[in-house]
Design a protein around this motif. Structure first.
Motif, PDB file in Angstrom:
ATOM      1  N   GLY A 104     -20.344   7.304  -3.579  1.00  0.00           N
ATOM      2  CA  GLY A 104     -21.781   6.532  -3.723  1.00  0.00           C
ATOM      3  C   GLY A 104     -21.743   5.742  -5.029  1.00  0.00           C
ATOM      4  N   ASN A 105     -22.177   4.713  -5.055  1.00  0.00           N
ATOM      5  CA  ASN A 105     -22.709   4.049  -6.345  1.00  0.00           C
ATOM      6  C   ASN A 105     -23.893   4.590  -6.939  1.00  0.00           C
ATOM      7  N   ALA A 106     -24.214   4.156  -8.128  1.00  0.00           N
ATOM      8  CA  ALA A 106     -25.182   4.733  -8.816  1.00  0.00           C
ATOM      9  C   ALA A 106     -26.514   4.713  -8.209  1.00  0.00           C
ATOM     10  N   GLU A 107     -26.802   3.568  -7.523  1.00  0.00           N
ATOM     11  CA  GLU A 107     -28.134   3.530  -6.820  1.00  0.00           C
ATOM     12  C   GLU A 107     -28.223   4.299  -5.567  1.00  0.00           C
ATOM     13  N   GLN A 108     -27.093   4.401  -4.800  1.00  0.00           N
ATOM     14  CA  GLN A 108     -26.951   5.309  -3.729  1.00  0.00           C
ATOM     15  C   GLN A 108     -27.176   6.804  -3.927  1.00  0.00           C
ATOM     16  N   GLN A 109     -26.417   7.108  -5.176  1.00  0.00           N
ATOM     17  CA  GLN A 109     -26.658   8.446  -5.648  1.00  0.00           C
ATOM     18  C   GLN A 109     -28.145   8.842  -6.008  1.00  0.00           C
ATOM     19  N   ALA A 110     -28.641   7.730  -6.760  1.00  0.00           N
ATOM     20  CA  ALA A 110     -29.962   8.086  -7.122  1.00  0.00           C
ATOM     21  C   ALA A 110     -31.092   8.267  -6.249  1.00  0.00           C
ATOM     22  N   ALA A 111     -30.674   7.400  -4.966  1.00  0.00           N
ATOM     23  CA  ALA A 111     -31.590   7.308  -3.925  1.00  0.00           C
ATOM     24  C   ALA A 111     -31.734   8.725  -3.127  1.00  0.00           C
ATOM     25  N   TYR A 112     -30.363   9.274  -2.843  1.00  0.00           N
ATOM     26  CA  TYR A 112     -30.599  10.450  -1.860  1.00  0.00           C
ATOM     27  C   TYR A 112     -29.921  11.686  -2.724  1.00  0.00           C
ATOM     28  N   LEU A 113     -29.405  11.796  -3.618  1.00  0.00           N
ATOM     29  CA  LEU A 113     -28.973  13.042  -4.128  1.00  0.00           C
ATOM     30  C   LEU A 113     -29.867  14.036  -4.676  1.00  0.00           C
ATOM     31  N   PRO A 114     -30.957  13.431  -5.313  1.00  0.00           N
ATOM     32  CA  PRO A 114     -31.903  14.176  -5.636  1.00  0.00           C
ATOM     33  C   PRO A 114     -32.938  14.918  -4.499  1.00  0.00           C
ATOM     34  N   LYS A 115     -32.817  13.903  -3.459  1.00  0.00           N
ATOM     35  CA  LYS A 115     -33.652  14.488  -2.260  1.00  0.00           C
ATOM     36  C   LYS A 115     -32.923  15.600  -1.359  1.00  0.00           C
ATOM     37  N   ASN A 215     -25.529  -2.675  18.391  1.00  0.00           N
ATOM     38  CA  ASN A 215     -26.058  -3.821  17.586  1.00  0.00           C
ATOM     39  C   ASN A 215     -26.735  -3.409  16.474  1.00  0.00           C
ATOM     40  N   VAL A 216     -26.585  -2.456  15.735  1.00  0.00           N
ATOM     41  CA  VAL A 216     -27.355  -1.826  14.682  1.00  0.00           C
ATOM     42  C   VAL A 216     -26.997  -2.601  13.376  1.00  0.00           C
ATOM     43  N   GLU A 217     -27.969  -3.353  12.591  1.00  0.00           N
ATOM     44  CA  GLU A 217     -27.704  -4.247  11.619  1.00  0.00           C
ATOM     45  C   GLU A 217     -28.072  -3.397  10.376  1.00  0.00           C
ATOM     46  N   VAL A 218     -26.847  -3.375   9.437  1.00  0.00           N
ATOM     47  CA  VAL A 218     -27.058  -2.537   8.047  1.00  0.00           C
ATOM     48  C   VAL A 218     -26.634  -3.742   7.165  1.00  0.00           C
ATOM     49  N   SER A 219     -27.302  -3.660   5.725  1.00  0.00           N
ATOM     50  CA  SER A 219     -27.029  -4.533   4.846  1.00  0.00           C
ATOM     51  C   SER A 219     -25.648  -4.346   4.007  1.00  0.00           C
ATOM     52  N   ALA A 220     -25.074  -5.072   3.457  1.00  0.00           N
ATOM     53  CA  ALA A 220     -24.080  -4.714   2.653  1.00  0.00           C
ATOM     54  C   ALA A 220     -24.229  -3.535   1.671  1.00  0.00           C
ATOM     55  N   ASP A 221     -25.421  -3.235   1.204  1.00  0.00           N
ATOM     56  CA  ASP A 221     -25.620  -2.223   0.278  1.00  0.00           C
ATOM     57  C   ASP A 221     -25.569  -0.816   1.034  1.00  0.00           C
ATOM     58  N   ALA A 222     -25.260  -1.034   2.506  1.00  0.00           N
ATOM     59  CA  ALA A 222     -25.217   0.307   3.191  1.00  0.00           C
ATOM     60  C   ALA A 222     -23.882   0.812   3.095  1.00  0.00           C
ATOM     61  N   VAL A 223     -22.903   0.150   2.578  1.00  0.00           N
ATOM     62  CA  VAL A 223     -21.432   0.392   2.527  1.00  0.00           C
ATOM     63  C   VAL A 223     -21.364   1.734   1.466  1.00  0.00           C
ATOM     64  N   LEU A 224     -20.724   2.590   1.936  1.00  0.00           N
ATOM     65  CA  LEU A 224     -20.266   3.698   1.006  1.00  0.00           C
ATOM     66  C   LEU A 224     -19.009   3.654   0.598  1.00  0.00           C
ATOM     67  N   GLY A 225     -18.684   3.317  -0.748  1.00  0.00           N
ATOM     68  CA  GLY A 225     -17.278   3.205  -1.287  1.00  0.00           C
ATOM     69  C   GLY A 225     -16.793   1.759  -0.895  1.00  0.00           C
ATOM     70  N   GLU A 226     -15.458   1.647  -0.582  1.00  0.00           N
ATOM     71  CA  GLU A 226     -15.122   0.266  -0.547  1.00  0.00           C
ATOM     72  C   GLU A 226     -14.877  -0.176   1.117  1.00  0.00           C
ATOM     73  N   VAL A 227     -15.174  -1.435   1.317  1.00  0.00           N
ATOM     74  CA  VAL A 227     -14.913  -2.142   2.547  1.00  0.00           C
ATOM     75  C   VAL A 227     -13.321  -1.702   3.146  1.00  0.00           C
ATOM     76  N   ASP A 228     -13.069  -1.304   4.229  1.00  0.00           N
ATOM     77  CA  ASP A 228     -11.658  -1.298   4.754  1.00  0.00           C
ATOM     78  C   ASP A 228     -10.919   0.022   4.176  1.00  0.00           C
ATOM     79  N   GLN A 229     -11.535   0.538   2.911  1.00  0.00           N
ATOM     80  CA  GLN A 229     -10.677   1.525   2.083  1.00  0.00           C
ATOM     81  C   GLN A 229     -11.393   2.966   2.164  1.00  0.00           C
ATOM     82  N   GLY A 230     -12.133   3.169   3.423  1.00  0.00           N
ATOM     83  CA  GLY A 230     -12.861   4.443   3.466  1.00  0.00           C
ATOM     84  C   GLY A 230     -11.967   5.508   4.048  1.00  0.00           C
ATOM     85  N   GLY A 231     -10.896   5.396   4.468  1.00  0.00           N
ATOM     86  CA  GLY A 231      -9.856   6.383   4.893  1.00  0.00           C
ATOM     87  C   GLY A 231      -9.761   7.575   3.959  1.00  0.00           C
ATOM     88  N   GLU A 232      -9.736   7.053   2.544  1.00  0.00           N
ATOM     89  CA  GLU A 232      -9.253   8.305   1.766  1.00  0.00           C
ATOM     90  C   GLU A 232     -10.636   8.864   1.536  1.00  0.00           C
TER      91      GLU A 232
END
Lengths: 379, 394
Positions: A104-115, A215-232
């Motif tokens: 997660g990036n800082a915003e994603q972490q701050a949004a979810y981890l405390p909860k 056809n679920v639409e998500v914004s670019a902010d919804a990506v966790l980590g890097e696009v195409d590099q999620g395998g690791e």
């Protein structure tokens, strides 16, 4: 690092054991099952788990957690395994928290981890699609659309999927099934348009769901980590899940075993305690040995995940495979040695057998992990 | 840097500088193992150099006290040394029943004089020991042994027969169980005694095994005179010493064949079985068996490590070595069944340079003794059932 628990870890085990023994003995699972509870777990108990610090075990202190590691998560799972406690601990505190902490990036972490840490958010990880765990065969598509992505596909065995407030979904942004490259993880709101969730009532009466994405639409902010590099990231989170489930299997194996040995010392046939028969003694002894070896391999895997996660594949597969084989044997011997009583719903042994079967399948069974080991060793 | 990290980096550097390259290859033949003793010969200069350097460092037995020629390492340091030796596949500089079996018993039960007399000769590889336990009529039921030691002044006079005495024909001294009180209950009349195999009245006769080799002997005692001061522990309480020693013996046997240095088993198999276009072993079922084997082997290594750590932490169970012995020996038999299956026809040649005179087949046959020697698998499971699980009547 010695392959024994530290003093702090032993204290954690004692407090988890005390809490679960008191609040969530197996009767708790039976109640959920028999009453067809819509949630499938107790929100009150989950709040209690959060107050004990368990929900935020893997969440950094800066986000309100305790910042502990895989060994500690395994300790709690082992106690959960002993009592077959239905709890979002695996989905939320282990899988989702690990994914957010690592990817997660800082915003994603701050949004979810405390909860997650305070117990107010249930989150889960959606990977599997077919009947067997094959993370590289992910076919679910995420296609760029406008500023974001459009998701299409279906996931199965999503733990706690029908009660989750947040889904972490693995999808393919490029490449073909079988390839490591091209995978991306997304944070998806289960209430988003096009997401449909079907609760699947499972053999073990634990929570799971099938989720389809149309056809679920998500914004670019919804990506966790890097696009195409999620395998690791996917591998890293799965490895923690595998180590955690191995721990749950060690816990349930040991509990089944203890109950079975107790029965061997009580049940009389032919005028003798059945525990006097050498045919049963030797099988009990080999099972004890298998469980001890699974326990050592699992602790090794968890320690390796904490110390050098990038090199944990081998230790994790050894632990998951060995603990899976052991659990399968422990529950079968448990039923067999309890005789007809072991076949009844009234006795708890069968519940362990059902849970062991699910734990085997979660994140790869013993065959999957033996195969992974052979692949890694190039033969 | 912690003290232990410091110790690790120093150890790594020392091993790098002192372990000859030839000593970093897996043990392939009997000659690759150095056993020490009066009549010992080194099979190579590298073997000699490696042994002497390790001996001078105290690292033939790293965790024994320095006063006896050990390294005086604490358990954590000893573990670091094991790990660093394993990392470069360093061979043990000295193999010895003195180290694995007698030493621990002497350290616990021996007098100061006995320790001072025997331990330094073990660490320096000067005396090779053998074990006089089993008898023709005392196998699994070891405590029914009949070799008698009769009191005669300051001496015992020993008469009887032992069997399955490993390398008795090469050994300098024996640690031996003898019956000192034939009227007592079977466990209560036994003493643990040490004597020189060159004593008058001792003779040995190698036993030809199915492997074509003779690692074991029949050993005969005909009125062998041994000073009473050679009894370890209390007279008639030798069973305590015997059992304690067996724990160490079982831990040793459990590790036999393990620690697979060198190539993964699957790659060894591929040299004879072949590989398919994807590079996978060209026998999918054998491949699966090997993968399962490697899971179990790796898991057992974790359990062996944990057993040491638990003992250190005072949480070990004294009977756990029986559990490890059972699993380790059954696993080693599995390893060799796999190797024979993988070797196919090639592994069947008993006498040929191609097969190194049937090396694999002979090793395979040798492993069948693993689950018999030092207590059979069935005896091990009985011990686990009784002493750990507390099952009735076990």
């Amino acid at each position: 690092m010695p392959l024994v628990l530290t003093e702090e870890q032993s204290l954690l085990r004692d407090s988890a054991r005390g809490f679960i023994n008191e609040k969530a003995p197996i009767a708790h699972l039976r109640k959920m099952r028999d009453e067809r509870d819509a949630t499938g777990f107790s929100r009150d108990l989950w709040k209690g788990f959060a107050e004990m610090g368990f929900a935020g075990l893997l969440v950094p202190e800066s986000f309100g957690g305790s910042g502990l590691g895989a060994v500690e998560a395994g300790i709690v799972l082992e106690e959960i395994g002993r009592n077959l406690m239905p709890s979002p601990f695996l989905s939320t505190a282990v899988l989702a928290a690990s994914a957010l902490v690592r990817g997660g990036n800082a915003e994603q972490q701050a949004a979810y981890l405390p909860k997650i840490a305070d117990g107010s958010l249930i989150a889960t990880f959606a990977v599997d699609e077919g009947a067997k765990h094959k993370p590289l065969s992910i076919a679910m598509q995420a296609v760029r659309a406008g500023n974001g992505f459009k998701l299409n596909g279906a996931k199965a065995l999503v733990v706690d999927g029908h009660v989750a407030d947040l889904l972490i979904v693995a999808a393919r942004t490029s490449g073909n099934a079988g390839e490591r490259g091209g995978l991306t993880l997304f944070l998806v709101d289960p209430k988003a348009k096009g997401v449909s969730v079907e609760r699947t009532v499972m053999v073990d009466a634990h929570n799971a769901a099938r989720i389809t994405f149309d056809n679920v639409e998500v914004s670019a902010d919804a990506v966790l980590g890097e696009v195409d590099q999620g395998g690791e990231l996917l591998d890293a989170v799965l490895n923690i899940g595998r180590g955690a489930v191995a721990s749950e299997m060690v816990g349930l194996s040991e509990e089944v075993f203890n109950r079975t040995v107790t029965y061997l010392k009580e049940r009389k046939q032919f005028g003798k305690l059945i525990g006097e028969f050498q045919a049963l003694q030797h099988r009990a002894a080999t099972l004890y040995i298998d469980i001890e070896i699974s326990r050592a391999a699992t602790l090794k895997a968890l320690q390796t995940l904490d110390q050098d996660a990038a090199k944990a594949d081998h230790a994790v597969s050894v632990a998951k495979a060995h603990a899976g084989t052991t659990a399968t044997r422990a529950v079968q011997e448990g039923v067999q040695m309890h005789g007809g009583m072991g076949m009844t719903d009234q006795f708890d042994i069968g519940l362990f057998m059902k849970r062991a079967r699910v734990c085997q399948e979660l994140f790869g069974d013993d065959n999957f992990h033996a195969e992974r080991l052979a692949e890694a060793r190039q033969y | 840097m912690s003290d232990l990290d410091q110790f690790r980096s120093e150890t790594r550097a020392w091993l790098e500088a002192n372990c000859p390259p030839e000593m970093r290859k897996p043990v392939a033949t009997d000659d690759d193992v150095f056993w020490g003793g009066r009549n010992t010969k080194f099979s190579s200069e590298a073997q000699k150099v490696w042994f002497e350097r390790m001996r001078d460092k105290g690292w033939t037995v790293p965790d024994w006290p320095t006063q006896y020629g050990g390294g005086g390492l604490d358990p954590a340091e000893a573990k670091v040394l094991r790990e660093e030796m394993a990392a470069i596949n360093a061979r043990p500089p000295l193999s010895s029943f003195g180290i694995w079996m007698l030493g621990p018993a002497l350290l616990k039960y021996g007098t100061d004089a006995q320790k001072a007399e025997h331990l330094p000769k073990i660490t320096a590889g000067l005396i090779r020991w053998c074990q006089g336990y089993s008898e023709p009529n005392a196998g699994s039921d070891l405590a029914s042994l009949q070799t008698r030691a009769e009191s005669d002044g300051d001496d015992f006079v020993i008469t009887g027969q032992k069997i399955w005495t490993s390398y008795a024909n090469y050994a300098d001294w024996i640690f031996c169980l003898v019956r000192t009180d034939p009227t007592a209950k079977k466990h209560d009349g036994i003493s643990f005694i040490l004597f020189d195999m060159a004593s008058k009245g001792v003779s040995t006769k190698p036993i030809l095994l199915i492997s074509g080799k003779s690692p074991f002997c029949e050993t005969f005692f005909d009125g062998v005179r041994v000073p009473k001061s050679h009894v370890v522990g209390t007279v008639n309480r030798g069973w305590d010493v015997a059992k304690y020693l067996l724990q160490h013996e079982r831990a040793m046997i459990s590790g036999m064949g393990g620690r697979s240095a060198g190539r993964p088993l699957g790659q060894v198999a591929a040299t004879t079985v072949g590989s398919d276009a994807q590079g996978k072993l060209d026998d999918p079922i054998l491949r699966g068996e090997i993968a399962r084997f490697e899971v179990d082997e790796a898991a057992l290594a974790c359990a062996a490590e944990r057993a040491i750590d638990l003992a250190k932490a005072g949480q070990g169970h004294p009977a756990f070595s029986s559990a490890m012995k059972y699993y380790g020996t059954e696993l080693n038999k599995r390893r060799y069944e796999i190797l024979m299956s993988a070797g196919g026809i090639d592994a069947l040649e008993w006498e040929s340079p191609r097969s190194k005179e049937g090396a694999r087949a002979r090793d395979w046959l040798r492993t069948k003794a693993n689950s018999i020697e030092g207590g059979t698998s069935e005896v091990m499971l009985g011990i686990v059932a009784k002493r750990i699980l507390d099952l009735p009547g076990a």
